[in-house]
Design a protein around this motif. Structure first.
Motif, PDB file in Angstrom:
ATOM      1  N   ASN A  59       2.585  41.362 -15.102  1.00 51.04           N
ATOM      2  CA  ASN A  59       3.669  41.704 -16.269  1.00 51.04           C
ATOM      3  C   ASN A  59       3.371  42.094 -17.577  1.00 51.04           C
ATOM      4  OD1 ASN A  59       5.600  41.756 -13.895  1.00 51.04           O
ATOM      5  ND2 ASN A  59       7.115  40.773 -15.083  1.00 51.04           N
ATOM      6  N   PHE A  63       0.844  47.758 -17.502  1.00 52.63           N
ATOM      7  CA  PHE A  63       1.570  48.140 -16.373  1.00 52.63           C
ATOM      8  C   PHE A  63       2.569  49.403 -16.664  1.00 52.63           C
ATOM      9  CE2 PHE A  63       4.584  48.255 -12.940  1.00 52.63           C
ATOM     10  CZ  PHE A  63       4.004  47.827 -11.787  1.00 52.63           C
ATOM     11  N   PRO A  79       1.940  49.683  -6.808  1.00 49.64           N
ATOM     12  CA  PRO A  79       1.886  48.246  -7.716  1.00 49.64           C
ATOM     13  C   PRO A  79       1.628  47.139  -6.659  1.00 49.64           C
ATOM     14  CG  PRO A  79       4.024  49.383  -7.451  1.00 49.64           C
ATOM     15  CD  PRO A  79       3.090  50.253  -6.826  1.00 49.64           C
ATOM     16  N   LEU A  80       0.683  46.355  -6.945  1.00 47.46           N
ATOM     17  CA  LEU A  80       0.194  45.300  -6.075  1.00 47.46           C
ATOM     18  C   LEU A  80       0.506  43.806  -6.922  1.00 47.46           C
ATOM     19  CD1 LEU A  80      -2.948  46.664  -4.283  1.00 47.46           C
ATOM     20  CD2 LEU A  80      -0.674  46.455  -3.274  1.00 47.46           C
ATOM     21  N   ASN A  81       0.900  42.756  -5.891  1.00 50.06           N
ATOM     22  CA  ASN A  81       0.888  41.438  -6.403  1.00 50.06           C
ATOM     23  C   ASN A  81      -0.345  41.012  -7.067  1.00 50.06           C
ATOM     24  OD1 ASN A  81       1.504  38.655  -6.838  1.00 50.06           O
ATOM     25  ND2 ASN A  81       2.735  38.644  -4.870  1.00 50.06           N
ATOM     26  N   THR A 103      -6.975  47.440 -13.137  1.00 45.03           N
ATOM     27  CA  THR A 103      -6.588  46.034 -13.176  1.00 45.03           C
ATOM     28  C   THR A 103      -6.836  45.617 -14.721  1.00 45.03           C
ATOM     29  OG1 THR A 103      -6.940  44.023 -12.022  1.00 45.03           O
ATOM     30  CG2 THR A 103      -8.857  45.624 -12.347  1.00 45.03           C
ATOM     31  N   GLN A 156       5.160  51.170  -1.920  1.00 45.18           N
ATOM     32  CA  GLN A 156       5.624  49.812  -1.915  1.00 45.18           C
ATOM     33  C   GLN A 156       5.591  49.316  -0.392  1.00 45.18           C
ATOM     34  OE1 GLN A 156       9.205  49.954  -4.492  1.00 45.18           O
ATOM     35  NE2 GLN A 156       8.322  48.586  -6.171  1.00 45.18           N
ATOM     36  N   TYR A 201       5.960  44.709 -10.162  1.00 48.37           N
ATOM     37  CA  TYR A 201       5.523  45.233  -8.936  1.00 48.37           C
ATOM     38  C   TYR A 201       6.564  45.491  -8.002  1.00 48.37           C
ATOM     39  CZ  TYR A 201       4.882  40.823  -6.845  1.00 48.37           C
ATOM     40  OH  TYR A 201       5.214  39.499  -6.429  1.00 48.37           O
ATOM     41  N   HIS A 202       7.624  44.681  -8.083  1.00 53.21           N
ATOM     42  CA  HIS A 202       8.507  44.605  -7.020  1.00 53.21           C
ATOM     43  C   HIS A 202       9.700  45.706  -7.316  1.00 53.21           C
ATOM     44  CE1 HIS A 202      12.108  42.883  -4.870  1.00 53.21           C
ATOM     45  NE2 HIS A 202      11.023  42.318  -3.865  1.00 53.21           N
ATOM     46  N   LEU A 206      10.689  46.777 -11.105  1.00 54.94           N
ATOM     47  CA  LEU A 206      10.417  48.129 -11.279  1.00 54.94           C
ATOM     48  C   LEU A 206      11.572  49.060 -11.765  1.00 54.94           C
ATOM     49  CD1 LEU A 206       8.167  50.450 -11.566  1.00 54.94           C
ATOM     50  CD2 LEU A 206       8.734  50.873  -9.417  1.00 54.94           C
TER      51      LEU A 206
END
Length: 513
Positions: A59, A63, A79-81, A103, A156, A201-202, A206
């Motif tokens: 976060n 992002f 979006p990845l963890n 990244t 996702q 990312y979740h 989002l």
């Protein structure tokens, strides 16, 4: 659609603060300048419509910048963890055929390792504060697409009973409709300040943090990362509690989206701590059911009712409890959002009367059209424009929705929702594991602890340390089992179904007992 909505907000509120992050304050005009800068950079290396951009970021303002830069190019964001390990990240990047990874410096090396092992060219952009948060914006010219783009913008993954994550593709139109539905229901406005302490990312972070704020002219305050020797580190939320409460007071937070684990930790703030939370007007919880204990504790400590929100990766936010009499119906997820329809049906698809439990069926323009490359599954769960969620629920006599259970199995640990079948798939690849079943057991406070029950090939060779070491390189830390139990056999029904409940409460059949 979505990008145009963001541009209109920039035009209306150019000087208003869009994002707060630690000591950084970014206006909407400045945010758009960074978005434009990054989108131009991406365009010069050939990224355009339909290309997949993997975001491996915590976060942070970057992002938001990367998300809107991708939307501006009509590209697709993955979006990845950022806590995922190399193998996990590689799976998603390969499955989506991502063209580029964006990244930060902390995750640059793992990204390079991933790229070196994949049989295709993948670009890498490493962002840091200096490359996106400086520069002139006084002569900013706002540009936008000549016609709204309604195509794909987001990938996702949704876990389920299949044991393999399913890729969900949502369009700019889907996300735009979610913003409309959520805004019309909760009355979010430019006067609001939203605190983001859930992962961006979740779907929860989002939709209910980033999009809810930036598509309405509100301010998004993001809880900053913890750094040690110039490297970001993960710490338990309890150690961030005082900072979160400080942000609520300092930034005059009005909206707090979170999960039960977070609300429980906040509710346990020592009684002698003097905290001003008077600006909070809406606290809502998603991701798992909110227990009466947590609801009562938070209400007693702060005098604020936590509202339950119901949503999913496939459709975003679906329903929220905004009832004035929340204390007596704390366990309801309320009514569907504006423009969303929820039905409770039986196995034959017939709608059930009030009070009768059945499957929760959702219809919404924010809903995905289906899972990527899963035609057989899509035929089962997407019917006539509706989504069969796999969740069980009921309605009361006035139409409030209650979620009563799941057909799917998930473990809620430390605010993370974990699919036990994913962990089982890893465990059974160990040469000394014959069978493995993963369950969640109740923790001392809130949420669950991951427990793995293993039938070994040879107990003398296979031990707990060996299993944990094996998992460490293949699973994110929050997915690694905290308890390992060895058994001679897994309890099963006469039809061969694993009796997971029998593995939760008792240790009586341990081999070493």
């Amino acid at each position: 659609m979505l990008e145009q909505r963001f541009v209109e907000i920039v035009k209306k509120y150019p000087q208003k603060t869009a994002i707060v992050y630690d000591q950084i304050r970014i206006s909407y005009q400045e945010l758009y300048a960074r978005v434009k800068h990054l989108s131009n950079r991406l365009r010069t290396i050939g990224i355009g419509q339909g290309d997949c951009i993997a975001l491996i970021l915590p976060n942070c303002p970057e992002f938001a910048i990367a998300f809107y830069a991708a939307a501006k190019l009509n590209a697709i964001v993955l979006p990845l963890n950022p806590l995922f390990k190399e193998d996990e990240l590689s799976y998603y990047i390969n499955d989506t055929n991502a063209s580029i990874i964006i990244t930060d410096s902390n995750r640059a090396d793992i990204s390079r390792n991933i790229i070196s092992k994949l049989e295709k060219q993948i670009e890498l952009i490493v962002l840091d504060d200096t490359c996106l948060l400086t520069g002139e914006v006084d002569k900013l010219i706002i540009t936008e697409s000549t016609s709204p783009f309604k195509g794909d913008v987001l990938y996702q993954y949704s876990s389920g009973s299949t044991g393999k994550p399913k890729r969900v593709c949502r369009t700019q139109n889907n996300l735009d409709r979610e913003v409309i539905n959520f805004t019309e229901t909760t009355n979010i406005s430019p006067a609001d300040n939203i605190l983001c302490i859930v992962p961006l990312y979740h779907a929860h972070g989002l939709g209910n943090c980033l999009l809810a704020a930036t598509c309405n002219g509100a301010t998004l305050a993001i809880l900053e990362q913890v750094s040690h020797q110039k490297t970001t580190i993960e710490v338990p939320f309890v150690f961030r509690r005082s900072r979160v409460l400080e942000l609520i007071e300092k930034e005059k937070i009005t909206i707090l989206p979170a999960v039960p684990y977070i609300f429980n930790t906040l509710a346990e703030t020592p009684a002698d701590a003097q905290i001003d939370v008077s600006t909070l007007k809406l606290c809502f919880s998603a991701g798992n059911s909110l227990s009466k204990d947590i609801f009562d504790k938070f209400l007693q400590r702060f005098g604020i009712s936590v509202r339950q929100l119901y949503g999913c990766t496939e459709a975003g936010s679906i329903a929220i409890n905004l009832d004035e009499n929340s204390k007596n119906i704390y366990d309801s997820v309320g009514f569907p959002l504006r423009n969303v329809e929820i039905k409770i049906t039986n196995e034959q698809g017939k709608e059930l009367p009030a009070g009768v439990i059945g499957e929760v069926i959702v219809n919404s323009q924010a809903l995905t059209n289906g899972y990527c490359n899963r035609p057989e599954l899509n035929q089962q769960v997407f019917k006539n424009g509706s989504f069969l969620t796999g969740d069980l629920g009921k309605k009361d006599e006035v139409g409030r929705v209650y979620i009563t259970g799941r057909k799917k199995i998930f473990i809620d640990t430390g605010g993370h929702k974990v699919d036990p079948l994913e962990i089982e798939d890893i465990l059974i690849t160990h040469t000394q594991v014959k069978e493995a079943v993963v369950v969640g057991i109740k923790g001392l406070y809130a949420g669950e602890i991951i427990k793995a029950v293993i039938v070994p090939q040879n107990l003398e060779i296979c031990d707990e340390k060996d299993i944990l070491f094996y998992c460490k390189d293949k699973l994110a830390d929050f997915k690694i089992p905290k308890i390992i139990e060895f058994r001679k056999e897994i309890p099963k029904s006469p039809l061969g179904k694993v009796l997971r409940k029998n593995l939760i409460d008792t240790f009586s059949e341990r081999i070493n007992s």
